[in-house]
Write an enzyme that holds these catalytic residues in place. Structure first.
Site, short mmCIF file in Angstrom:
data_model
loop_
_atom_site.label_atom_id
_atom_site.label_comp_id
_atom_site.label_asym_id
_atom_site.label_seq_id
_atom_site.Cartn_x
_atom_site.Cartn_y
_atom_site.Cartn_z
N CYS A 58 111.96 15.11 -7.87
CA CYS A 58 112.91 14.02 -7.60
C CYS A 58 112.32 13.02 -6.60
CB CYS A 58 114.22 14.59 -7.07
SG CYS A 58 115.43 13.32 -6.68
N CYS A 86 114.85 11.67 -3.99
CA CYS A 86 115.20 12.65 -2.95
C CYS A 86 114.04 12.84 -1.96
CB CYS A 86 115.51 14.03 -3.54
SG CYS A 86 116.44 14.02 -5.06
N ASP A 87 112.82 12.92 -2.47
CA ASP A 87 111.70 13.39 -1.65
C ASP A 87 110.62 12.35 -1.36
OD1 ASP A 87 112.89 15.88 -1.58
OD2 ASP A 87 111.85 16.58 -3.37
#
Ligand code: NAP
Length: 320
Positions: free
Chosen positions: A134, A137-138
């Protein structure tokens, strides 16, 4: 309707399921959420979340616990049962689990899905220590670092572009010359100075020390040559598999297998609502899973009210 076990059954206790449960609980509906593992869903596998409003940085498991506690505070029952089947039976739904069969008036289906894995050595070992599925997200954890991305579809190409916001260099590794991604997005990526393409190549191993990933070993499928690309990050975008198989009725899906809903999150099967990662949509984030689940819970309540009203009207008509 009298023999229903619940008004609403929720399948899956990820952010979408727990949010639907919170709203259904607050409406004092008789609701249960079935979960096969632990409540929290995919965020249990996410070390840090930094894009959920109100929490600048929070551990995935901690956020999952907060979602769970909040929903349970308002009366959601979470049962550790694995759902095997969801089917319509007249006006009811029958949900079969590994422990029994239950009837409800509506189902909110939120079992999510999972990113397809490369299944190479080091992938699991360095998950959360360089390996991610992701970018939203990261990505920010890889500021000024070298990132590798795998895949040739729209996700890989778009996310590689997104990752150039953070990485000093982004390598896109794809197993052939041709791309499934839209030409416009691909051309834009080709124009990006930070990006280098490694084509006709497959990832063979994630290499690192006991703390983090240090390199990706790739093999050229045409020459057989193996090289080690020094990189701190590996983002894998080789497809996402939605958990849609439990629904036994013909539910409408898009060409990638995600379930289509209307704006109330209702599917082509009346009373079957879907939210979260197995729904056909632009992005798969905690925020929109929660928003869509809120809509699903409110719409499910209205659906049940309308069903009850229709039943009363037909009883009154029969009596007169
Ligand atoms: P996808 O389109 O199925 O692409 C998967 C890519 O991964 C393909 O290039 C495939 O290679 C490669 N791949 C599959 N298994 C692999 C393996 N084991 N090792 C190495 N490479 C592998 O998946 P996606 O990109 O996640 O997209 C899913 C769906 O969502 C698609 O319909 C896509 O168009 C859509 N989507 C749309 C947008 C948008 O419109 N903005 C954005 C994101 C996603 P091959 O090509 O060689 O098979």
């Amino acid at each position: 309707m009298a023999n229903r076990d619940f008004e609403i059954i929720i399948v899956g206790a990820g952010p979408a399921g727990l949010t639907a449960g919170l709203y259904a609980g607050r409406s004092k509906l008789k609701v249960v959420c079935f979960e096969k593992l632990a409540p929290g869903g995919e965020i249990l596998n996410t070390e840090h979340v930094e894009d959920y409003p109100g929490f600048e940085l929070i551990g995935g498991p901690e956020l999952a616990q907060k979602f769970t506690d909040h929903a349970m505070k308002f009366g959601l029952k979470i049962e550790m049962e694995e759902v095997e089947e969801v089917r319509k039976d007249g006006d009811d739904f029958v949900v079969k689990t590994d422990m029994g069969e239950y009837r409800a008036g509506a189902v909110i289906y939120t079992p999510g899905g999972y990113p397809r894995k490369l299944e190479i050595p080091g992938e699991e070992e360095y998950a959360g220590k360089g390996v991610s599925y992701c970018a939203l997200c990261d990505g920010a954890f890889f500021q000024d670092e070298v990132i590798t991305v795998i895949g040739g579809g729209n996700s890989a190409v778009e996310e590689a572009q997104f990752l150039t916001k953070y990485g000093s260099k982004v390598y896109l590794v794809h197993r052939r010359q041709g791309f499934r991604a839209h030409a416009v997005a691909l051309d834009k990526l080709k124009d990006n100075d930070k990006v280098e393409f490694i084509l006709d190549s497959v990832a063979e191993e994630v290499v690192g020390d006991d703390k983090e990933m240090k390199a990706l070993r790739v093999r050229n499928v045409k020459t057989g040559e193996t090289t080690e690309v020094a990189a701190n990050g590996l983002f894998v975008f080789i497809g996402f598999i939605p958990n849609t198989d439990l629904i036994k009725d013909p539910v409408e899906k898009d060409e990638s297998g995600f379930i289509i809903t209307d704006q109330n999150m209702e599917t082509n099967i009346p009373g079957l609502f879907v939210a979260g990662d197995c729904r056909s949509q632009l992005i798969r984030q905690i925020t929109n899973a929660c928003g869509d689940a809120t809509t699903a819970a409110v719409a499910a309540e209205k659906y049940l009210e309308a069903q009850e009203d229709a039943k009363k009207s037909s009883a009154a008509a029969a009596a007169s």
